[in-house]
Write a protein that holds these residues in place. Structure first.
Motif, PDB file in Angstrom:
ATOM      1  N   VAL A 740       0.883  -1.276   0.003  1.00 38.32           N
ATOM      2  CA  VAL A 740      -0.019  -0.049  -0.055  1.00 38.32           C
ATOM      3  C   VAL A 740       1.054   1.285   0.096  1.00 38.32           C
ATOM      4  N   LEU A 741       2.158   1.327   0.357  1.00 38.68           N
ATOM      5  CA  LEU A 741       3.202   2.080   0.423  1.00 38.68           C
ATOM      6  C   LEU A 741       4.299   2.258  -0.658  1.00 38.68           C
ATOM      7  N   SER A 742       3.685   1.297  -1.773  1.00 35.97           N
ATOM      8  CA  SER A 742       4.871   1.143  -2.745  1.00 35.97           C
ATOM      9  C   SER A 742       5.002   2.557  -3.356  1.00 35.97           C
ATOM     10  N   SER A 743       6.086   2.705  -3.931  1.00 32.89           N
ATOM     11  CA  SER A 743       6.568   3.905  -4.822  1.00 32.89           C
ATOM     12  C   SER A 743       5.723   3.538  -6.163  1.00 32.89           C
ATOM     13  N   ASN A 744       5.756   2.613  -6.634  1.00 29.16           N
ATOM     14  CA  ASN A 744       5.007   2.326  -7.853  1.00 29.16           C
ATOM     15  C   ASN A 744       3.341   2.541  -7.784  1.00 29.16           C
ATOM     16  N   THR A 745       3.004   3.478  -8.731  1.00 28.50           N
ATOM     17  CA  THR A 745       1.667   3.971  -8.635  1.00 28.50           C
ATOM     18  C   THR A 745       0.583   2.724  -8.683  1.00 28.50           C
ATOM     19  N   ARG A 746       0.849   1.817  -9.927  1.00 29.47           N
ATOM     20  CA  ARG A 746      -0.158   0.966 -10.203  1.00 29.47           C
ATOM     21  C   ARG A 746       0.071  -0.119  -9.034  1.00 29.47           C
ATOM     22  N   VAL A 747       1.273  -0.593  -8.318  1.00 30.33           N
ATOM     23  CA  VAL A 747       1.041  -1.561  -7.445  1.00 30.33           C
ATOM     24  C   VAL A 747       0.422  -1.004  -6.211  1.00 30.33           C
ATOM     25  N   GLN A 748       0.513   0.181  -5.804  1.00 29.88           N
ATOM     26  CA  GLN A 748      -0.079   0.824  -4.816  1.00 29.88           C
ATOM     27  C   GLN A 748      -1.667   0.869  -4.943  1.00 29.88           C
ATOM     28  N   ARG A 749      -2.121   1.141  -6.027  1.00 33.46           N
ATOM     29  CA  ARG A 749      -3.481   1.332  -6.418  1.00 33.46           C
ATOM     30  C   ARG A 749      -4.094  -0.158  -6.283  1.00 33.46           C
ATOM     31  N   ALA A 750      -3.392  -1.066  -6.739  1.00 32.74           N
ATOM     32  CA  ALA A 750      -3.837  -2.417  -6.608  1.00 32.74           C
ATOM     33  C   ALA A 750      -3.935  -3.100  -5.214  1.00 32.74           C
ATOM     34  N   ALA A 751      -3.052  -2.651  -4.441  1.00 28.96           N
ATOM     35  CA  ALA A 751      -2.940  -3.121  -3.180  1.00 28.96           C
ATOM     36  C   ALA A 751      -3.975  -2.252  -2.371  1.00 28.96           C
ATOM     37  N   THR A 752      -4.247  -0.962  -2.686  1.00 26.59           N
ATOM     38  CA  THR A 752      -5.354  -0.170  -1.964  1.00 26.59           C
ATOM     39  C   THR A 752      -6.890  -0.753  -2.322  1.00 26.59           C
ATOM     40  N   GLU A 753      -6.896  -1.272  -3.570  1.00 28.10           N
ATOM     41  CA  GLU A 753      -8.234  -1.581  -3.942  1.00 28.10           C
ATOM     42  C   GLU A 753      -8.596  -3.119  -3.401  1.00 28.10           C
ATOM     43  N   LEU A 754      -7.369  -3.963  -2.929  1.00 27.68           N
ATOM     44  CA  LEU A 754      -7.616  -5.179  -2.334  1.00 27.68           C
ATOM     45  C   LEU A 754      -8.004  -4.806  -0.947  1.00 27.68           C
ATOM     46  N   VAL A 755      -7.369  -4.091  -0.160  1.00 24.63           N
ATOM     47  CA  VAL A 755      -7.747  -3.511   1.037  1.00 24.63           C
ATOM     48  C   VAL A 755      -9.636  -3.113   1.085  1.00 24.63           C
ATOM     49  N   CYS A 756      -9.644  -2.168   0.134  1.00 22.13           N
ATOM     50  CA  CYS A 756     -11.391  -1.876   0.101  1.00 22.13           C
ATOM     51  C   CYS A 756     -11.942  -3.079  -0.100  1.00 22.13           C
ATOM     52  N   ASN A 757     -11.570  -4.456  -0.782  1.00 19.52           N
ATOM     53  CA  ASN A 757     -12.461  -5.474  -0.829  1.00 19.52           C
ATOM     54  C   ASN A 757     -12.377  -6.199   0.601  1.00 19.52           C
ATOM     55  N   LEU A 758     -11.248  -6.266   1.265  1.00 21.72           N
ATOM     56  CA  LEU A 758     -11.055  -6.896   2.284  1.00 21.72           C
ATOM     57  C   LEU A 758     -11.869  -6.248   3.387  1.00 21.72           C
TER      58      LEU A 758
END
Length: 902
Positions: A740-758
């Motif tokens: 969620v704290l990744s410097s890569n924008t796409r990875v950070q977005r995907a991790a946050t979307e996963l948190v949203c579903n969790l």
């Protein structure tokens, strides 16, 4: 007298009687124990449906006449004999019925009492011991088959039963007429029971080792192999010294069996020798003399069956590894001596031995092959021996194997190409096919004279060779099909050959059919998977630094052609080939053979699936329909090899699985409630996140697998009822937090979307609601991400907060944070309509909680919102949105706020 009744063991009552009997320790399973009810004089025989036969000794109610008593005695005798016959035949229920009648007629009859005692004793005997006794003493074939089946079911054996069964099967001079069954029983006992191993170990120490070894060895292959198993099991021996001495004796006895004249089948002895050398070669290699070594090498004759050649090859490999220089000298002496004699048999043995040694000791074999006068004189010798098909075939096997070494390939190109082409063109069946494969192998790597060449030239001669190899796939000969697999595995590294094979739908259909029908561990399976891998492999994705280095290497080469990339290797061409192969059913074929693949083949499967899943959504659907998801989800627990090999293979399979699961419906694949396959899939995907954390510490790496895993997990977590959110939280939430704290924008977005579903699941919500510093940190990060510069990340964080703020504990946590309320209100400044909606949901939820009468800090929270200008912000939202739903949320929040003026 003794009367028989049936007893309901659930109530302890005798039907049609007023008697109730207390019973303890009764089991009604087949072969159950006999209860001890001595005080009542009872004996119980278990029977189905909680009924058991109950024999009760009591006095007769009506005395019989002398004539009736004599008649009853005779009838009871007959019934007792019949009961024993039925019992021996396995008809237990009928035997008890006969005994019931006998007891009723003559309870004091000696034969009846003996039969009663016999049945009661036998009833408590273990089923396997009964079967082995009947098999050994009565030569009962059906009992032997049942015993083998029992052991194949991996049943736990009591110590005394295993010992007695082993001793029974090992009885001398009284063995059964069915040696295969005896072998199966003994092999099963040694496989399943440590006691059986210890019993055989004791036997091997009696009267030295020779006699017991001979007894067991002659039983069969399983028993003979069991001897090696026992001597390699330290726990079966009282001391290591005893085991060590017996191991050496057994090894020498195996070698003696191999040397016995007239023994046409050497595989039994070779399996024992190879098994012992595979484990203890350093200790045993000194016992191998030249004669024994020659005997093992002679078993490598290409004409021998694979059952003989495989253990011989393993034995030679382990011996050469342990014996070092002595082994090399002995091998060289064998080959050169037989080659010098130049008789047909000697040449076959020399060439066959060299062919077998090339894959396992390449440097030793290459040294012999490249001796000064060997290659120049080889073709003249073969032309002289042209009438001997066995010499030519053995030579072809050797040349084929020699292609594993670059210097040997160069020697073959220099001295043997014309002869190989002549044989290939001669249409001599297996010989021609073997020559064609060797030609392809010899040309499939750069020549030392032209190091910039990347393989065989695509001239007419080579086209003919490829056509020949493809046509071999259509022939009835199994050997020729195998040659086709092997030859095309080497030829298909060439772009033009890849394109030719992929576009030949007739060949592709037959190829996949033959691969699917190939026997377990056959060379065709490995060759077929190599072909598929070659056809589907994409060029590696290079970083900018790697691209610059590749350009420098290309410019340093003399050949201009090396600077140009073949268009048939471009991604578009590979994707087209993958499409054809997927539509041809390649995944279904791989699934059909997946249960008997070696570690090397499993690694190839992971690479193939990774390439195939770079396809379109429609093609991914075909892969899923053909069983791709199940294949990849179960891959994790099946892959073997070195730690590095396992990691790479699992990573490839997990990434391929992620690509399939990104766009698949989880409820269709795993059901609405989830299943064991879902657990395997989550475990596999979670590994990509864990691997990412480890790799990030070492060097820059490819984040695509991580991104795809996050997307797949997000899709799985979209259906909370299937249990996926809880699995994900347990396996990898710590890694998700890091991403969620990744410097890569796409990875950070995907991790946050996963948190949203969790957080839609209680397991995900709970870690934010805890009264801990970690929970506060998580919530602070989520609030901060709601103001991210990336819209997708903002929407995902806002969606998660919209769900979380439905709970009072989360609202309290936000109010405890110094800028919590401020960050929520900042969401209302967003120009995106979806973010405005998320922000208003959060605000409405917070106001709903803090204005509730039971909220103790409500006044303070309301004042805080007013100080931050909540009314003005809601007015701004009304003016810039046309969404009726957002406007309704503003009205609702304003009404609640105004009704609770501090």
């Amino acid at each position: 007298m003794l009367r028989l009744h049936t007893l309901d063991t659930s109530t302890g009552r005798i039907p049609n009687s007023n008697r109730t009997i207390k019973i303890q320790g009764l089991r009604n399973s087949e072969g159950g124990s006999v209860s001890e009810l001595a005080d009542l004089g009872l004996a119980l025989k278990p029977a189905p449906d909680f009924l058991c036969y109950l024999y009760i000794w009591s006095s007769p109610t009506c005395p019989m006449t002398t004539e009736e008593a004599n008649e009853a005695e005779k009838r009871a005798d007959t019934l007792a004999v019949r009961a024993l016959e039925l019992w021996s035949a396995g008809e237990a229920q009928e035997a008890h019925r006969a005994l019931q009648e006998a007891i009723h007629l003559a309870p004091d009859n000696a034969r009846v009492r003996t039969t009663f005692t016999k049945l009661r004793q036998d009833d408590s005997e273990h089923i396997l011991l009964k079967l082995c006794s009947k098999f050994v003493f009565a030569n009962d074939e059906s009992a032997g088959k049942e015993a083998v089946s029992y052991l194949q079911a991996s049943q736990d054996l009591p110590t005394n039963v295993a010992r007695e069964c082993t001793k029974l099967v090992l009885r001398r001079n009284r063995g059964p007429r069915y040696p295969l069954l005896q072998d199966g029983i003994l092999a099963g006992l040694l496989r399943e029971s440590a006691t059986a191993k210890a019993t055989l170990a004791e036997r091997l120490q009696e009267n030295h080792t020779t006699g017991p070894f001979e007894d067991v060895y002659t039983i069969g292959d399983g028993a003979a192999n069991g001897i090696a198993t026992v001597v390699l099991t330290p726990s079966a021996w009282e001391t290591e010294a005893a085991r060590d001495a017996c191991e050496k004796d057994v090894f020498q006895l195996y070698m003696a069996k191999l040397m016995e004249a007239g023994d046409d089948d050497n595989s039994r002895a070779l399996r024992g020798i190879s098994k012992l050398l595979a484990t203890d070669a350093p200790k045993l290699q000194s016992l191998v003399d030249e004669d024994t070594f020659d005997a093992i090498l002679s078993c490598l004759d290409y004409r021998n069956p694979i059952e003989t050649k495989s253990p011989a090859t393993l034995a030679i490999a382990k011996f050469l590894e342990a014996a070092e220089n002595r082994g090399q000298v002995m091998l060289t002496e064998f080959v050169t001596t037989h080659y010098a004699k130049q008789t047909t048999e000697d040449l076959v043995l020399a060439f066959s031995a060299a062919a077998a040694v090339f894959p396992i000791a390449t440097s030793i074999a290459a040294t012999m092959f490249l001796k000064k006068d060997f290659l120049p004189s080889l073709v003249p010798l073969l032309e002289k021996k042209a009438k001997s098909k066995h010499v030519e075939m053995a030579a072809l096997e050797m040349l084929n194997a020699a292609c594993v070494d670059s210097a040997c390939r160069e020697g073959i190109r220099k001295h043997c190409m014309s002869w190989l082409k002549d044989i290939s063109d001669s249409n001599q069946g297996k010989k021609s096919a073997s020559a064609a494969v060797t030609l392809v192998k010899a040309q499939s790597a750069p020549s030392q004279d032209n190091p910039t060449s990347n393989g065989p030239q695509q001239g007419d001669g080579n086209e003919d060779l490829i056509n020949k190899l493809t046509q071999l796939m259509f022939e009835d000969s199994k050997a020729n099909k195998t040659f086709s697999f092997e030859g095309l595995a080497h030829a298909s590294i060439q772009p033009k050959v890849k394109e030719k094979l992929a576009n030949d739908k007739g060949w592709l259909r037959v190829f996949l059919q033959e691969l699917g029908q190939a026997e377990a561990h056959s060379p065709a399976i490995y060759g077929g998977l190599v072909i598929i891998d070659n056809l589907t492999a994409y060029l590696p994705v290079l970083s900018e630094e790697q691209k610059r280095m590749a350009q420098l290497r290309a410019y340093s080469n003399a050949s201009p052609s090396s600077k140009r990339q073949d268009p048939l290797e471009e991604d578009e061409a590979v994707m087209t080939r993958c499409k054809v192969i997927i539509e041809g059913g390649v995944v279904a074929t791989i699934v059909s053979i997946s249960n008997h693949l070696s570690p090397t083949c499993l690694a190839l499967v992971s690479k193939i699936m990774l390439s195939l899943t770079r396809s379109t959504k429609a093609l991914k659907g075909i892969i899923t329909q053909q069983g791709g998801v199940r294949l990849l989800a179960t891959y994790w627990d099946r892959v073997e090899g070195t730690p590095t090999q396992r990691t790479e293979s699992r990573r490839n399979a997990a990434q391929a699985l992620a690509r399939l699961l990104i766009s698949s419906d989880p409820s269709v694949l795993f059901g609405p409630s989830g299943n064991a396959l879902l657990q395997s899939a989550v475990t596999s995907l979670a590994s990509l996140l864990t691997d990412n954390a480890a790799m990030a510490l070492e060097a820059p790496h490819d984040l695509l697998p991580t991104f795809e895993a996050l997307m797949a997990l997000t899709n799985l977590a979209s259906i909370p009822s299937n249990g996926a959110p809880a699995m994900i939280m347990k396996l990898c939430y710590a890694d998700i937090e890091d991403l969620v704290l990744s410097s890569n924008t796409r990875v950070q977005r995907a991790a946050t979307e996963l948190v949203c579903n969790l957080v839609q699941d209680p397991a995900g919500t709970s870690i934010f609601a805890e009264l801990t510093p970690d929970a506060e940190r998580r919530l602070h990060i989520l609030l901060a991400l709601a103001g991210s510069g990336d819209l997708g990340t903002r929407k995902a964080a806002g969606g998660a907060l919209a769900s979380l703020t439905e709970g009072e504990l989360i609202v309290r946590a936000i109010n405890r944070q110094e800028r919590g309320a401020e960050l929520v209100l900042a969401m209302l400044d967003d120009e995106n309509e979806e973010m405005l909606h998320r922000g208003m949901v959060c605000l409405a939820n917070i106001i709903g909680v803090i204005t509730y009468k039971g909220y103790d800090a409500g006044v303070e929270a309301i004042l805080r919102l007013r100080q931050l200008g909540v009314e003005e912000k809601m007015k701004d939202v009304i003016t810039k949105t046309r969404s009726a739903e957002i406007q309704q949320l503003v009205v609702q929040a304003s009404r609640s706020l105004n009704n609770n003026v501090p």
